[in-house]
Design an enzyme around this catalytic site. Structure first.
Site, PDB file in Angstrom:
ATOM      1  N   GLY A 106      20.109 -26.601 -17.964  1.00  0.00           N
ATOM      2  CA  GLY A 106      20.573 -27.459 -16.873  1.00  0.00           C
ATOM      3  C   GLY A 106      19.383 -27.800 -15.989  1.00  0.00           C
ATOM      4  N   ASP A 129      12.749 -16.926 -20.582  1.00  0.00           N
ATOM      5  CA  ASP A 129      12.969 -17.875 -19.473  1.00  0.00           C
ATOM      6  C   ASP A 129      11.978 -19.025 -19.592  1.00  0.00           C
ATOM      7  OD1 ASP A 129      14.308 -18.863 -17.298  1.00  0.00           O
ATOM      8  OD2 ASP A 129      13.369 -17.543 -15.822  1.00  0.00           O
ATOM      9  N   GLU A 130      12.282 -20.130 -18.946  1.00  0.00           N
ATOM     10  CA  GLU A 130      11.407 -21.327 -18.922  1.00  0.00           C
ATOM     11  C   GLU A 130      11.064 -21.799 -20.337  1.00  0.00           C
ATOM     12  OE1 GLU A 130      11.131 -22.771 -16.179  1.00  0.00           O
ATOM     13  OE2 GLU A 130      11.008 -21.321 -14.553  1.00  0.00           O
TER      14      GLU A 130
END
Ligand code: ADP
Ligand code: ZN
Length: 196
Positions: free
Chosen positions: A18, A91-92
């Site tokens: 998102g 993450d990322e």
């Protein structure tokens, strides 16, 4: 010779995606914490590029945090995962190289639960590779929405507030804000650049 049945493998890929501020890191941390509470062996990674808040933690904008390892590439990530690790958090995801989907496939094929959080779009609203490729092969997808800071509607976009045409410009408050479809203006930073 006895036939020894092979232990079943339970690997799969989950993606949380998102806009910025939509709670991707919070959701990733929540899932990883629950795995740790269940005494599963968990390893957590982030790309070298993202040292905004901490070198050895994933930190959400709401200051939730969890210990992490930093890797330079998808290849290094696969190498760092221990044989007995059951859950791999990343993450990322958008800051990884194009081999991230293949790396996640390799880990899932080895029986690991792989959970990746990452931006689905860049500051112009374009799909942010390698997240689209990852979404195509994931078993589970969670789309998170932020709150539009202009009108309060659910926000699917990350509005860049500073002048730059670099795709990767690391920052948070003051550099980016969450906006809905109607309030998002992909040309804002370009216009400001032209005016300024
Ligand atoms: P992401 O990883 O998607 O960037 P985080 O999990 O780091 O998001 O942070 C989510 C938190 O950001 C929210 O719980 C809230 O405290 C904060 N936040 C700041 N601005 C907004 C916004 N516009 N909409 C929703 N949450 C916001
Ligand atoms: Zn809006």
């Amino acid at each position: 010779m006895d036939v020894v049945p092979k232990a079943p493998l339970h690997g799969w890929i989950e993606v949380i995606t998102g806009s910025m501020f939509s709670g991707k890191s919070e959701e990733l941390i929540r899932r990883l914490r629950r795995a740790q509470i269940a005494r599963q062996k968990v390893q957590i990674f982030k790309p070298l590029i993202d040292n905004r808040f901490s070198e050895d933690h994933i930190v959400s904008h709401s200051d939730m945090r969890i210990g992490s390892e930093t890797v330079k590439s998808s290849e290094e990530l696969v190498q760092q995962v221990h044989t007995d690790t059951e859950v791999v958090g990343i993450d990322e995801g958008q800051f990884f190289d194009p081999d991230l989907p293949a790396a996640c496939n390799t880990l899932a094929d080895r029986g690991k639960r792989v959970i990746v959080a990452g931006l689905d779009q860049d500051y112009l609203g374009r799909p942010f590779e390698p997240m689209p490729q990852l979404l195509a092969i994931a078993e589970y997808i969670t789309k998170t929405l932020a709150i539009c800071v202009v009108c309060g509607d659910p926000a699917n976009h990350t509005q860049r507030l500073v002048v730059s045409s670099d795709r990767v410009l690391v920052g948070a408050t003051g550099v980016y804000e969450a906006r809905c479809r109607h309030c998002f203006d992909p040309h804002l930073s370009g216009l400001r650049m032209a005016e300024g």
